[in-house]
Design an enzyme around this catalytic site. Structure first.
Site, short mmCIF file in Angstrom:
data_model
loop_
_atom_site.label_atom_id
_atom_site.label_comp_id
_atom_site.label_asym_id
_atom_site.label_seq_id
_atom_site.Cartn_x
_atom_site.Cartn_y
_atom_site.Cartn_z
N CYS A 175 0.65 -1.20 0.17
CA CYS A 175 0.11 0.07 0.02
C CYS A 175 0.90 1.45 0.08
O CYS A 175 1.88 1.30 0.51
CB CYS A 175 -1.00 0.27 1.27
SG CYS A 175 -1.91 -1.36 1.33
N GLY B 202 0.19 -1.04 5.89
CA GLY B 202 1.02 -1.96 7.11
C GLY B 202 0.10 -2.93 7.35
O GLY B 202 -0.96 -3.27 6.70
N TYR C 231 13.63 -3.60 -1.93
CA TYR C 231 12.94 -3.90 -3.10
C TYR C 231 11.64 -2.98 -3.50
O TYR C 231 11.29 -2.67 -4.39
CB TYR C 231 12.54 -5.32 -3.27
CG TYR C 231 11.32 -5.79 -4.00
CD1 TYR C 231 11.52 -5.65 -5.12
CD2 TYR C 231 10.16 -6.08 -3.46
CE1 TYR C 231 10.48 -5.94 -6.26
CE2 TYR C 231 9.09 -6.62 -4.37
CZ TYR C 231 9.26 -6.66 -5.70
OH TYR C 231 8.39 -6.79 -6.54
N GLY D 242 1.02 -0.95 -4.70
CA GLY D 242 -0.08 -1.70 -4.70
C GLY D 242 -0.77 -1.29 -6.07
O GLY D 242 -1.03 -0.21 -6.29
#
Ligand code: SF4
Length: 482
Positions: free
Chosen positions: A12, A115, A255, A38
């Site tokens: 997200c 999260g 990443y 996302g």
């Protein structure tokens, strides 16, 4: 999109703006540069006077807002927006954010979350006993439900109290018609930054690349345990807890984050180059050319090439134009995704000993496929070098790998993995090499980083997940190597 290629998914992206004439359009632009975090759904919520307006939908941001009327239907000078990848809850529209709480006793407010809460099960049970009817199945609305149940008439105090109850990894944006509130968990797992627009508006978002996108000047990172309250009266910084312990998710540097972002003063691109350079020193190999898996491994590959003295070349091409349907994270889809997305430049690899640098290895399927492509293109040898340590443990703070069964490194030795992927050799960056390459100040025993994915050193209690994790770790003998 990284999604189909890696099998490891971002969790997200958030963008909020206050006191800005073009709030919805600016939020669209900001979210566009956070799309890598996302791709499952997107939404924007604005306030105009006492009214909140929301548009949300499944798919990429541009798909959700393909009709220009949708942005026009979001008037006002304050907005919060969200791009979603599901780490908890199902993939339905009801889980697409921002969440809206229309008839709370504080009036209407909205909320966006990045999260994963580690005590969501317990909180859901508790809130159910208090008569809460949940809107969705994800953990994201729980903060909003807690806010509405706090025994105070002051909204900010209610947010503050609710923040002390949730556990895990979280960055929140909460908006009412009167203010925008941002908050970060006590470990600062996720990045969250603020900046100023040329017209004086304030932006708070997941990554600095979104500040750059909308022309905002970086002000500072939000601190662990901090709440920022932005209103027409100005900006207030408060602490909802003093018990903080900075452990930024190392995967953000490896990443997840975009290479042009800066997290807590460290350039993501430069950190990745140092990871590659350290890997070259730790795991050298005789070879003719260095390649990186596009796009997230290119920084590390150039770092490896520079430090090893080997030439770097563009040996793999990523097809940006693969048609996309709704995300369904199955293995079949991942395999198909790899085949459609990557191609090898034959002249770069034919008759060469190739070093293939990748940023991480999750299930190994992507890597196996790439090694096969390189050999089919005539590579004499393929030496895989992973610019992060072996992934052995689940993440409970916002990444969608919550069982070790999915991790090749949790179930196989490096020698076995080498055979599985069909490489001539395979080596990983050490945890120390990773920590040094990122180079955050060593303010605590974690050096400011969460590396639990690699070493099982979870910087917080696991709450809901502890029992599951213990059973699994025991089964796989994971504790032995720690
Ligand atoms: S366990 Fe891994 S992915 Fe999860 S927060 Fe820690 S470093 Fe990030």
């Amino acid at each position: 999109m990284a999604y189909e290629i890696k099998g490891l998914n971002e969790e997200c992206g958030l963008f909020g703006v206050w006191h800005h004439s073009n709030a919805a359009a600016t939020t669209f632009d900001g979210l566009h540069s956070l799309q890598h975090r996302g791709q499952e759904g997107a939404g924007i919520l604005t306030h105009e006077g006492a009214n909140l307006h929301r548009v949300r939908g499944l798919g990429l941001l541009a798909e959700v807002f393909s009709d220009p009327e949708k942005i026009k239907s979001l008037p006002g000078n304050g907005a919060i927006g969200h791009v979603r990848y599901a780490t908890a809850g199902n993939h339905g529209l009801e889980n697409i954010q921002p969440m809206l709480f229309n008839d709370s006793r504080f009036g209407a407010f909205g909320l966006a979350h990045n999260g994963n809460l580690t005590n969501a099960v317990a909180l859901r049970r508790l809130l159910a006993t208090k008569g809460v009817a949940f809107q969705a199945s994800s953990d994201s609305e729980l903060l909003g439900d807690l806010i509405t149940k706090e025994p105070t008439d002051n909204f900010i105090e209610a947010v503050k109290a609710a923040l002390t109850v949730v556990r895990g990894g979280f960055a929140y944006l909460v908006m009412t018609p009167n203010c925008l509130v941002a908050a970060l968990d006590p470990n600062g797992f996720r990045p969250l930054v603020m900046g100023t627009l040329p017209d004086g508006g304030t932006v708070i978002c997941s990554e600095t690349c979104a500040l750059d996108q909308v022309g905002a000047t970086y002000l500072r990172d939000i601190e662990p345990g901090e709440m920022v309250i932005v209103s027409d009266a100005g900006i207030r910084f408060e602490r909802y807890t003093q018990a903080t312990n900075l452990t930024v998710c190392a995967m953000e540097y490896i990443y997840f984050a975009r290479p042009d972002s800066v997290i807590r003063g460290v350039s993501v691109h430069e950190a990745r180059q140092r990871m590659g350079a350290t890997l070259a020193r730790e795991q050298p190999v005789e070879a003719d050319v260095v390649l990186g898996v596009p796009n997230s491994s290119l920084s590390a590959a150039t770092g490896y090439a520079k430090a090893s003295g080997l030439p770097y070349d563009l040996g793999m091409i990523k097809n940006q134009y693969v048609a996309r349907t709704f995300i369904e994270p199955t293995q079949a889809r991942r395999d198909r995704g790899v085949a459609m997305k990557l191609a090898v430049v034959r002249s770069v690899v034919a008759n060469k000993r190739v070093v293939l640098v990748d940023d991480s290895m999750v299930r190994g399927t992507t890597c196996r496929h790439i090694v096969r492509l390189l050999k089919q293109a005539g590579a004499k040898e393929v030496h895989v070098r992973i610019a992060s340590p072996v992934l052995k443990f689940p993440c409970f703070y916002g990444i969608d790998i919550q069982t070790t069964a999915e991790l090749i490194g949790a179930n196989h030795s490096v020698a076995e993995m080498t055979t599985i992927i069909g490489a001539d050799s395979l080596e990983f960056l050490s945890v120390k090499g990773l920590v040094d390459a990122i180079g955050l100040p060593a303010t605590n025993q974690y050096h400011g980083l969460c590396t639990a994915y690699f070493d099982g050193h979870y910087p917080t209690p696991l709450y809901d997940y502890q029992e599951t994790f213990d059973a699994e770790a025991e089964k796989l003998g994971l504790y032995k190597g720690v």
